[in-house]
Design a protein around this motif. Structure first.
Motif, PDB file in Angstrom:
ATOM      1  N   GLU A 278     -31.704-108.177  -5.977  1.00  0.00           N
ATOM      2  CA  GLU A 278     -31.860-108.598  -4.595  1.00  0.00           C
ATOM      3  C   GLU A 278     -33.119-109.462  -4.429  1.00  0.00           C
ATOM      4  N   ALA A 279     -34.105-109.215  -5.297  1.00  0.00           N
ATOM      5  CA  ALA A 279     -35.341-110.010  -5.234  1.00  0.00           C
ATOM      6  C   ALA A 279     -35.174-111.345  -5.962  1.00  0.00           C
ATOM      7  N   GLY A 280     -33.966-111.614  -6.477  1.00  0.00           N
ATOM      8  CA  GLY A 280     -33.716-112.908  -7.124  1.00  0.00           C
ATOM      9  C   GLY A 280     -34.092-112.934  -8.592  1.00  0.00           C
ATOM     10  N   ALA A 281     -34.379-111.769  -9.174  1.00  0.00           N
ATOM     11  CA  ALA A 281     -34.727-111.712 -10.599  1.00  0.00           C
ATOM     12  C   ALA A 281     -33.554-111.114 -11.378  1.00  0.00           C
ATOM     13  N   GLU A 282     -33.740-111.022 -12.703  1.00  0.00           N
ATOM     14  CA  GLU A 282     -32.615-110.608 -13.550  1.00  0.00           C
ATOM     15  C   GLU A 282     -32.909-109.250 -14.167  1.00  0.00           C
ATOM     16  N   PRO A 283     -32.179-108.197 -13.773  1.00  0.00           N
ATOM     17  CA  PRO A 283     -32.472-106.879 -14.332  1.00  0.00           C
ATOM     18  C   PRO A 283     -31.935-106.723 -15.749  1.00  0.00           C
ATOM     19  N   ARG A 284     -32.664-105.984 -16.576  1.00  0.00           N
ATOM     20  CA  ARG A 284     -32.148-105.622 -17.913  1.00  0.00           C
ATOM     21  C   ARG A 284     -32.325-104.116 -18.075  1.00  0.00           C
ATOM     22  N   LEU A 285     -31.201-103.398 -18.060  1.00  0.00           N
ATOM     23  CA  LEU A 285     -31.275-101.932 -18.148  1.00  0.00           C
ATOM     24  C   LEU A 285     -31.556-101.519 -19.591  1.00  0.00           C
ATOM     25  N   LEU A 286     -32.598-100.711 -19.774  1.00  0.00           N
ATOM     26  CA  LEU A 286     -33.028-100.339 -21.130  1.00  0.00           C
ATOM     27  C   LEU A 286     -32.730 -98.881 -21.442  1.00  0.00           C
ATOM     28  N   GLY A 287     -31.966 -98.208 -20.578  1.00  0.00           N
ATOM     29  CA  GLY A 287     -31.559 -96.828 -20.857  1.00  0.00           C
ATOM     30  C   GLY A 287     -32.600 -95.810 -20.424  1.00  0.00           C
ATOM     31  N   ILE A 288     -32.522 -94.647 -21.061  1.00  0.00           N
ATOM     32  CA  ILE A 288     -33.414 -93.535 -20.697  1.00  0.00           C
ATOM     33  C   ILE A 288     -34.289 -93.225 -21.911  1.00  0.00           C
ATOM     34  N   ALA A 289     -35.598 -93.181 -21.714  1.00  0.00           N
ATOM     35  CA  ALA A 289     -36.499 -92.749 -22.794  1.00  0.00           C
ATOM     36  C   ALA A 289     -36.795 -91.276 -22.584  1.00  0.00           C
ATOM     37  N   ARG A 290     -36.728 -90.526 -23.658  1.00  0.00           N
ATOM     38  CA  ARG A 290     -37.008 -89.080 -23.548  1.00  0.00           C
ATOM     39  C   ARG A 290     -38.519 -88.844 -23.557  1.00  0.00           C
ATOM     40  N   ASP A 291     -38.901 -87.629 -23.132  1.00  0.00           N
ATOM     41  CA  ASP A 291     -40.333 -87.323 -23.024  1.00  0.00           C
ATOM     42  C   ASP A 291     -40.906 -86.991 -24.395  1.00  0.00           C
ATOM     43  N   GLN A 292     -40.732 -87.865 -25.343  1.00  0.00           N
ATOM     44  CA  GLN A 292     -41.405 -87.704 -26.638  1.00  0.00           C
ATOM     45  C   GLN A 292     -41.848 -89.082 -27.094  1.00  0.00           C
ATOM     46  N   ARG A 293     -42.997 -89.064 -27.760  1.00  0.00           N
ATOM     47  CA  ARG A 293     -43.705 -90.331 -27.976  1.00  0.00           C
ATOM     48  C   ARG A 293     -42.896 -91.372 -28.743  1.00  0.00           C
ATOM     49  N   ASP A 294     -42.188 -90.961 -29.793  1.00  0.00           N
ATOM     50  CA  ASP A 294     -41.507 -91.964 -30.636  1.00  0.00           C
ATOM     51  C   ASP A 294     -40.454 -92.730 -29.854  1.00  0.00           C
ATOM     52  N   ASP A 295     -39.642 -91.964 -29.099  1.00  0.00           N
ATOM     53  CA  ASP A 295     -38.560 -92.607 -28.346  1.00  0.00           C
ATOM     54  C   ASP A 295     -39.141 -93.514 -27.265  1.00  0.00           C
ATOM     55  N   LEU A 296     -40.145 -92.984 -26.564  1.00  0.00           N
ATOM     56  CA  LEU A 296     -40.747 -93.757 -25.476  1.00  0.00           C
ATOM     57  C   LEU A 296     -41.379 -95.038 -26.031  1.00  0.00           C
ATOM     58  N   ARG A 297     -42.097 -94.885 -27.152  1.00  0.00           N
ATOM     59  CA  ARG A 297     -42.783 -96.048 -27.737  1.00  0.00           C
ATOM     60  C   ARG A 297     -41.778 -97.128 -28.124  1.00  0.00           C
ATOM     61  N   ALA A 298     -40.708 -96.718 -28.798  1.00  0.00           N
ATOM     62  CA  ALA A 298     -39.712 -97.699 -29.261  1.00  0.00           C
ATOM     63  C   ALA A 298     -39.129 -98.443 -28.072  1.00  0.00           C
ATOM     64  N   LYS A 299     -38.817 -97.705 -27.007  1.00  0.00           N
ATOM     65  CA  LYS A 299     -38.169 -98.373 -25.865  1.00  0.00           C
ATOM     66  C   LYS A 299     -39.175 -99.233 -25.092  1.00  0.00           C
ATOM     67  N   ILE A 300     -40.422 -98.801 -25.049  1.00  0.00           N
ATOM     68  CA  ILE A 300     -41.440 -99.640 -24.398  1.00  0.00           C
ATOM     69  C   ILE A 300     -41.576-100.953 -25.172  1.00  0.00           C
ATOM     70  N   LEU A 301     -41.587-100.857 -26.519  1.00  0.00           N
ATOM     71  CA  LEU A 301     -41.750-102.085 -27.314  1.00  0.00           C
ATOM     72  C   LEU A 301     -40.601-103.056 -27.057  1.00  0.00           C
TER      73      LEU A 301
END
Ligand SMILES: Nc1nc2c(c(=O)[nH]1)N[C@H]1C(S)=C(S)[C@@H](COP(=O)(O)OP(=O)(O)OC[C@H]3O[C@@H](n4cnc5c(N)ncnc54)[C@H](O)[C@@H]3O)O[C@H]1N2
Ligand code: MOO
Length: 410
Positions: free
Chosen positions: A211-234
């Motif tokens: 709605e703001a005129g930008a392009e969303p990219r859904l990256l899924g759900i990161a679990r509350d553990q560092r490895d998964d979160l880190r990979a998805k943040i990267l």
């Protein structure tokens, strides 16, 4: 000390400026923002052109009483007349074709009868210029057509196409990664087990991004553990913007700020004295090879907090990135419908519904139960800004509101 809302806006303004303009194929430029003024390269139409299928002739002949004309040529769109129209002659012409020299009107086919090599005019005119669109009527070569900062809409694209601007210079629509975090989340098509809830924030944020005129990219759900979160943040840091939801407050599993720091994102602020949205986090990924800086928002997991922080912070940053020079979301004044009282130890952004009646804005608070209560906000389209402390407002009091999205066309 928590930042005030104004200070948070100032930090965003200090860090987010217009992105580097790029040339893109016109076909891919829809929704992008022009980064330079655009000028006409041609006259339009490029020649005097017929607006009807019919016969080009001289109106002087009709005035002189002539009604039958010798047809000397036929000109289709894309063809150029070889001859000039002279007294007593006509040229059969199609819509869009160039008007022959000598002619000053086109009589539409329905007003004529063809008799072999001649045409009879059943209904004439004395109006010179009838059905002729003069060269340059819609634009003249060199004339300014659009200004830098205008968004490319369908009509803009057509005018750019007509004038041969095949690769306009634009600030493109930013790509916004959306990453939900939390062990409790399941996808919307799943039935939540004990202690689980569906991931509603990701789709809400994607809709806000679009709605703001930008392009969303859904990256899924990161679990509350560092490895998964880190990979998805990267992965998310490849986007121009990254919005995470959840994991930014004070709990043991609130890993978002530390994992963002580990990924090289420099924190700008964490926590704003507002409700909803207190734990909101903002940082910058420095520029790297071939990529400008990236902007990262850690939005609080509570749905209303995520939504309001998007409206107040992410939208401001998106606008600045596309070259719109604003320093904060636009506040408006509206008349309160009904009495309203509230007490808070932070600036409160109370969900409400604004509407115009006889040119005057009115605002009615919704029955809001707090940061997790998204349901009541389904009817809301703005926040009422309530200062710290206690307020007891009468019906009709003028209050400050912050419209969400394109409410009020802002
Ligand atoms: N000890 C403290 N606890 C909390 C504080 C604080 O200052 N000290 N701040 C509170 C405030 S204010 C907010 S807002 C929330 C935000 O917390 P987080 O960003 O860490 O979010 P979570 O704890 O992960 O989740 C909060 C809430 O939202 C639900 N949630 C999360 N993600 C989604 C999603 N994608 N879709 C729908 N709902 C979602 C989650 O299940 C929780 O119920 O922290 C307070 N705590
Ligand atoms: O600030 Mo939190 O966003 O109250 O719920």
């Amino acid at each position: 000390m928590l930042l005030t809302l104004e200070q948070a806006w100032e930090k965003i303004v200090a860090h987010v400026g217009p992105s580097t303009p790029v040339r893109v194929p016109l076909a891919e430029s829809g929704g992008a923002i022009l980064a330079e003024d655009v000028f006409a390269t041609i006259d339009s139409p490029p020649f005097d052109k017929s607006m009807m299928d019919g016969y080009a002739l001289r109106t002087g002949d009709l005035q002189a009483g002539l009604s039958s004309f010798r047809v000397i040529e036929e000109v289709a769109a894309g063809q150029v007349p070889r001859q000039a129209v002279t007294t007593g002659t006509a040229i059969r012409i199609m819509t869009g074709a160039a008007i022959p020299d000598g002619a000053d009107a086109v009589i539409q086919l329905e007003w004529t009868t063809s008799t072999g090599s001649e045409v009879r005019i059943d209904k004439g005119t004395s109006r010179g210029g009838l059905n002729i669109l003069p060269r340059g009527q819609s634009m003249r070569s060199g004339e300014k057509l659009f200004g830098a900062g205008e968004s490319i809409r369908a009509q803009t694209m057509a005018v750019l196409a007509e004038t041969g601007h095949a690769r306009p210079l634009v600030r493109r629509r930013p790509v916004v990664g959306i990453l939900a975090t939390g062990d409790e989340l399941v996808d919307v098509d799943q039935t939540p087990g004990p202690g689980q809830i569906r991931n509603s924030n990701a789709l809400m944020l994607a809709a806000q991004v679009s709605e703001a005129g930008a392009e969303p990219r859904l990256l899924g759900i990161a679990r509350d553990q560092r490895d998964d979160l880190r990979a998805k943040i990267l992965t998310g840091l490849d986007c121009d913007f990254l919005c995470l939801s959840g994991g930014v407050s004070a709990g043991n599993l609130d890993l978002v700020p530390s994992e963002l720091a580990a990924a090289g994102v420099e924190a700008v602020f964490h926590k704003v004295a507002m409700k909803p949205g207190k734990p909101c986090w903002f940082g910058v990924r420095p520029p790297r090879a071939g990529k400008g800086a990236g902007y990262v928002f850690g939005l609080p997991g509570n749905p209303v907090s995520s939504m309001v922080c998007f409206e107040l912070f992410v939208r401001l940053a998106l606008r600045r990135w596309t070259g719109i020079d604003i320093s904060k979301p636009q506040l408006s004044a509206a008349r309160l419908v009904g009495a309203f009282s509230h007490r808070g130890d932070r600036q409160t952004l109370f969900p409400a519904r604004v509407f115009a009646e006889q040119g005057v804005l009115h605002v009615q608070p919704v029955d809001w139960k707090g940061s997790a209560d998204l349901r009541s906000t389904a009817q809301a389209n703005c926040s009422i800004s309530i200062p710290i402390g206690e307020v007891a407002w009468n019906d009709g009091t003028l209050v400050d509101i912050l419209p969400w999205g394109r409410t009020l066309g802002i």
